[in-house]
Design a protein around this motif. Structure first.
Motif, PDB file in Angstrom:
ATOM      1  N   PRO A  38     -15.433 -28.332 -30.196  1.00  6.06           N
ATOM      2  CA  PRO A  38     -15.151 -27.462 -31.336  1.00  6.06           C
ATOM      3  C   PRO A  38     -14.604 -26.345 -31.188  1.00  6.06           C
ATOM      4  O   PRO A  38     -14.106 -25.684 -32.056  1.00  6.06           O
ATOM      5  N   GLU A  39     -15.386 -25.435 -30.301  1.00 10.67           N
ATOM      6  CA  GLU A  39     -14.917 -24.132 -30.006  1.00 10.67           C
ATOM      7  C   GLU A  39     -14.082 -24.096 -28.724  1.00 10.67           C
ATOM      8  O   GLU A  39     -14.297 -24.666 -27.732  1.00 10.67           O
ATOM      9  N   PRO A  40     -13.303 -22.805 -28.696  1.00  5.46           N
ATOM     10  CA  PRO A  40     -12.525 -22.657 -27.387  1.00  5.46           C
ATOM     11  C   PRO A  40     -13.279 -22.402 -26.208  1.00  5.46           C
ATOM     12  O   PRO A  40     -14.371 -21.812 -26.283  1.00  5.46           O
ATOM     13  N   LEU A  41     -12.985 -22.845 -25.108  1.00  8.27           N
ATOM     14  CA  LEU A  41     -13.702 -22.586 -23.673  1.00  8.27           C
ATOM     15  C   LEU A  41     -13.384 -21.014 -23.441  1.00  8.27           C
ATOM     16  O   LEU A  41     -11.940 -20.876 -23.218  1.00  8.27           O
ATOM     17  N   LYS A  42     -14.174 -20.180 -23.270  1.00 15.17           N
ATOM     18  CA  LYS A  42     -14.093 -18.743 -23.069  1.00 15.17           C
ATOM     19  C   LYS A  42     -13.611 -18.553 -21.804  1.00 15.17           C
ATOM     20  O   LYS A  42     -13.085 -17.570 -21.435  1.00 15.17           O
ATOM     21  N   SER A  43     -13.956 -19.285 -20.464  1.00 10.56           N
ATOM     22  CA  SER A  43     -13.791 -19.207 -19.175  1.00 10.56           C
ATOM     23  C   SER A  43     -12.257 -19.261 -18.892  1.00 10.56           C
ATOM     24  O   SER A  43     -11.875 -19.073 -17.939  1.00 10.56           O
ATOM     25  N   LEU A  44     -11.532 -19.676 -19.846  1.00 16.34           N
ATOM     26  CA  LEU A  44     -10.303 -20.278 -19.384  1.00 16.34           C
ATOM     27  C   LEU A  44      -9.036 -19.626 -20.380  1.00 16.34           C
ATOM     28  O   LEU A  44      -9.547 -19.210 -21.573  1.00 16.34           O
ATOM     29  N   LYS A  45      -7.872 -19.099 -19.871  1.00 22.80           N
ATOM     30  CA  LYS A  45      -7.021 -18.569 -20.611  1.00 22.80           C
ATOM     31  C   LYS A  45      -6.567 -19.508 -21.739  1.00 22.80           C
ATOM     32  O   LYS A  45      -6.146 -20.611 -21.630  1.00 22.80           O
ATOM     33  N   ALA A  46      -6.851 -19.079 -23.142  1.00 22.39           N
ATOM     34  CA  ALA A  46      -6.511 -19.940 -24.058  1.00 22.39           C
ATOM     35  C   ALA A  46      -5.389 -20.254 -24.532  1.00 22.39           C
ATOM     36  O   ALA A  46      -4.353 -19.503 -24.293  1.00 22.39           O
ATOM     37  N   PRO A  47      -4.704 -21.432 -25.117  1.00 23.12           N
ATOM     38  CA  PRO A  47      -3.480 -21.550 -25.489  1.00 23.12           C
ATOM     39  C   PRO A  47      -3.175 -20.709 -26.885  1.00 23.12           C
ATOM     40  O   PRO A  47      -4.120 -20.492 -27.542  1.00 23.12           O
ATOM     41  N   ASP A  48      -1.832 -20.220 -26.805  1.00 28.74           N
ATOM     42  CA  ASP A  48      -1.476 -19.484 -28.078  1.00 28.74           C
ATOM     43  C   ASP A  48      -1.108 -20.619 -28.983  1.00 28.74           C
ATOM     44  O   ASP A  48      -0.104 -21.355 -29.076  1.00 28.74           O
ATOM     45  N   LEU A  49      -2.179 -20.801 -29.947  1.00 25.78           N
ATOM     46  CA  LEU A  49      -2.210 -21.915 -31.057  1.00 25.78           C
ATOM     47  C   LEU A  49      -0.890 -21.795 -31.834  1.00 25.78           C
ATOM     48  O   LEU A  49      -0.519 -22.901 -32.525  1.00 25.78           O
ATOM     49  N   SER A  50      -0.396 -20.649 -32.102  1.00 29.28           N
ATOM     50  CA  SER A  50       0.719 -20.156 -33.017  1.00 29.28           C
ATOM     51  C   SER A  50       1.844 -20.740 -32.743  1.00 29.28           C
ATOM     52  O   SER A  50       2.898 -20.966 -33.557  1.00 29.28           O
ATOM     53  N   SER A  51       1.958 -21.069 -31.507  1.00 25.63           N
ATOM     54  CA  SER A  51       3.342 -21.778 -30.874  1.00 25.63           C
ATOM     55  C   SER A  51       3.459 -23.199 -31.153  1.00 25.63           C
ATOM     56  O   SER A  51       4.340 -23.631 -30.768  1.00 25.63           O
ATOM     57  N   TYR A  52       2.433 -23.816 -31.523  1.00 28.40           N
ATOM     58  CA  TYR A  52       2.422 -25.199 -31.677  1.00 28.40           C
ATOM     59  C   TYR A  52       2.543 -25.620 -33.268  1.00 28.40           C
ATOM     60  O   TYR A  52       2.451 -24.901 -34.166  1.00 28.40           O
ATOM     61  N   ALA A  53       3.086 -27.030 -33.360  1.00 26.45           N
ATOM     62  CA  ALA A  53       3.304 -27.371 -34.577  1.00 26.45           C
ATOM     63  C   ALA A  53       2.388 -27.335 -35.486  1.00 26.45           C
ATOM     64  O   ALA A  53       2.270 -27.335 -36.851  1.00 26.45           O
ATOM     65  N   ALA A  54       1.120 -27.747 -35.027  1.00 27.07           N
ATOM     66  CA  ALA A  54      -0.087 -27.836 -35.497  1.00 27.07           C
ATOM     67  C   ALA A  54      -1.361 -27.750 -34.549  1.00 27.07           C
ATOM     68  O   ALA A  54      -1.198 -28.004 -33.464  1.00 27.07           O
ATOM     69  N   ALA A  55      -2.464 -27.420 -34.650  1.00 24.07           N
ATOM     70  CA  ALA A  55      -3.766 -27.490 -34.036  1.00 24.07           C
ATOM     71  C   ALA A  55      -4.731 -28.282 -34.562  1.00 24.07           C
ATOM     72  O   ALA A  55      -5.163 -27.912 -35.738  1.00 24.07           O
ATOM     73  N   LEU A  56      -5.112 -29.269 -33.951  1.00 17.33           N
ATOM     74  CA  LEU A  56      -6.361 -30.213 -34.238  1.00 17.33           C
ATOM     75  C   LEU A  56      -7.436 -30.139 -33.434  1.00 17.33           C
ATOM     76  O   LEU A  56      -7.517 -29.452 -32.220  1.00 17.33           O
ATOM     77  N   VAL A  57      -8.756 -30.329 -33.992  1.00 17.82           N
ATOM     78  CA  VAL A  57      -9.876 -30.501 -32.937  1.00 17.82           C
ATOM     79  C   VAL A  57     -10.386 -31.897 -33.272  1.00 17.82           C
ATOM     80  O   VAL A  57     -10.544 -32.349 -34.162  1.00 17.82           O
ATOM     81  N   ALA A  58     -10.759 -32.414 -31.928  1.00 16.54           N
ATOM     82  CA  ALA A  58     -11.226 -33.705 -31.754  1.00 16.54           C
ATOM     83  C   ALA A  58     -12.471 -33.999 -32.651  1.00 16.54           C
ATOM     84  O   ALA A  58     -13.332 -33.248 -32.578  1.00 16.54           O
ATOM     85  N   ALA A  59     -12.589 -35.186 -33.230  1.00 19.44           N
ATOM     86  CA  ALA A  59     -13.872 -35.448 -33.707  1.00 19.44           C
ATOM     87  C   ALA A  59     -14.190 -36.923 -33.027  1.00 19.44           C
ATOM     88  O   ALA A  59     -14.204 -37.033 -31.762  1.00 19.44           O
ATOM     89  N   ALA A  60     -14.855 -37.800 -33.701  1.00 20.59           N
ATOM     90  CA  ALA A  60     -15.327 -39.173 -32.918  1.00 20.59           C
ATOM     91  C   ALA A  60     -14.078 -39.702 -32.531  1.00 20.59           C
ATOM     92  O   ALA A  60     -13.038 -39.526 -33.335  1.00 20.59           O
ATOM     93  N   PRO A  61     -13.973 -40.733 -31.664  1.00 22.09           N
ATOM     94  CA  PRO A  61     -12.586 -41.068 -31.191  1.00 22.09           C
ATOM     95  C   PRO A  61     -11.869 -41.896 -32.172  1.00 22.09           C
ATOM     96  O   PRO A  61     -10.775 -41.690 -32.365  1.00 22.09           O
ATOM     97  N   VAL A  62     -12.540 -42.625 -32.738  1.00 22.72           N
ATOM     98  CA  VAL A  62     -11.935 -43.412 -33.833  1.00 22.72           C
ATOM     99  C   VAL A  62     -11.325 -42.798 -34.935  1.00 22.72           C
ATOM    100  O   VAL A  62     -10.032 -42.959 -35.265  1.00 22.72           O
TER     101      VAL A  62
END
Length: 416
Positions: A38-62
């Motif tokens: 749900p939240e970005p991992l602070k210890s890694l260089k985060a992706p620039d989400l503005s460069s993506y066509a869309a940005a989603l966050v995982a929910a339950a697998p189904v």
């Protein structure tokens, strides 16, 4: 989204995973980012989400699979280590090209990884796992006085790895790991102890496509002892005609088969022991120090582009890469600068950074801590404050510039 452009979902494109976005986009794909947390991992260089066509966050697998299915993706690919299990599962559920989920756990959990390799009859270390430091120390005591390596089950960059010479050291190392958090935001609830593999350690990078493989690079670890740990100092590119390369890559292909990695990038760490190669660990993702322009200039190709072709255009991959091995166009290494300093970074000296960047051998510079971050003494790769990609036709010039980088780095960070 234009229908003529395939859609690729990248899961957790942290760090060098960001290079996959550009590689797929270069092949005409639209790229969506999927975060496994749900939240970005602070210890890694985060992706620039503005460069993506869309940005989603995982929910339950189904539910996640349902949402992705609506986008009609051509691929779901892991961008970084934490995204491997989710990418395996989503690609499998959606009927897309996949390494499958059956061995996903073994691609992340180092104990399961080594056991899968052992089951396949491939040379590997003895090992033991437990959540009890006393039990780990007791196992170490049974190793006839030989050194023992103690490490987290699913970390990277030598984080938390200690070489111990007795049960007391093993117990202390286990206690330090339990309850700590990896660079991927995972709390260590168990400890892994393994027999020490003596020899020279190498990086073996590959790209697979339906079982066909490209040997993307072999790098020799040049490490320095810092306390109880061997810390990466340089990753030195090995000439592809060195006999060790053929032996290491053949062995690594056996490891890939044992772990079901039939498609995509992999980054293995392999010890060349007196008895032959033995796996330290492997990740179903790109090298954490991979830099497309640097790799292309030194090896003739980069892992990101080869990976994108393997996933999206298998026929082109087969023609350009399958069964081939990298070149060494010039002497090269990745220099992981260490520090003994500690404190809060007030600023990064731009003039010093510019002087480092202007050196003849320097191809890329990555500064990790910025203003407001804490600088700490180097004990592993994550705590190295500066990574410098260096290459030159003249070995003497390369060595001279490395010394200059080290001298300049001492004035790079101004601490509060």
């Amino acid at each position: 989204m234009r229908a003529e452009h395939p859609l690729v979902v990248l899961v957790d494109a942290y760090g060098t995973g960001r290079h996959l976005r550009a590689a797929f986009a270069g092949l005409g794909a639209n790229v969506v980012h999927l975060s496994s947390t749900p939240e970005p991992l602070k210890s890694l260089k985060a992706p620039d989400l503005s460069s993506y066509a869309a940005a989603l966050v995982a929910a339950a697998p189904v539910e996640t699979a349902r949402r992705l299915a609506e986008l009609r993706p051509a691929l779901v690919v892991a961008g970084q280590e934490p995204g491997v299990p989710l990418a395996d599962l989503m690609s499998e559920m959606l009927g897309l090209p996949t390494n499958g989920s059956a061995l996903s756990a073994a691609r992340r959990d180092k104990y399961l990884m080594i056991e899968a390799v052992r089951k396949a009859g491939v040379r590997c270390a003895r090992q033991f796992r437990s959540d009890d430091p006393a039990a780990v120390a007791a196992w170490a005591k049974e190793q006839d006085g030989r050194p023992v390596v103690v490490k987290p089950l699913a970390a990277s960059g030598a984080q938390g790895v200690s070489i111990c010479t007795g049960p007391d050291q093993v117990r202390d190392a286990a206690r330090a790991i339990l309850g700590s958090v990896t660079m991927y935001g995972e709390t260590n609830t168990e400890v892994l102890a393994q027999s020490y593999l003596a020899g020279t350690e190498y990086i073996v990078d590959t790209v697979s496509c339906r079982g066909q493989r490209y040997n993307a690079g072999v790098w020799r670890y040049d490490k320095r002892r810092r306390g109880a740990r061997n810390v990466s100092h340089r990753d030195v590119l090995v000439p592809p005609d060195d006999p060790v390369v053929a032996e290491l890559t053949t062995y690594t292909h056996d490891v890939l088969d044992a772990l079901g990695i039939e498609s995509g990038a992999a980054h293995a760490e392999v010890m060349m022991t007196p008895d032959g190669p033995a796996l330290v660990e492997i990740g179903a993702r790109m090298n954490g120090a991979m830099h497309p322009e640097f790799d292309a200039g030194c090896c003739g190709a980069d892992q990101a582009r080869a990976s994108a072709l393997a996933w999206l255009r298998p026929a082109e991959f087969a023609q350009e890469f399958a069964g081939r091995t990298y070149s060494r166009l010039r002497e090269a290494f990745v220099y992981h600068v260490a520090t003994d300093s500690a404190g809060l970074v007030e600023s990064v000296d731009a003039s010093v950074l510019a002087e480092i960047d202007a050196l003849d051998s320097v191809r890329a510079v990555t500064v990790k801590p910025g203003p407001g971050d804490r600088l700490r003494p180097t004990v592993d790769l994550p705590s190295s404050p500066l990574t410098v990609h260096m290459a030159h036709a003249d070995a003497a010039a390369l060595a001279r510039d490395q010394a200059r980088v080290l001298a300049l780095s001492k004035g790079l960070f101004h601490l509060a």
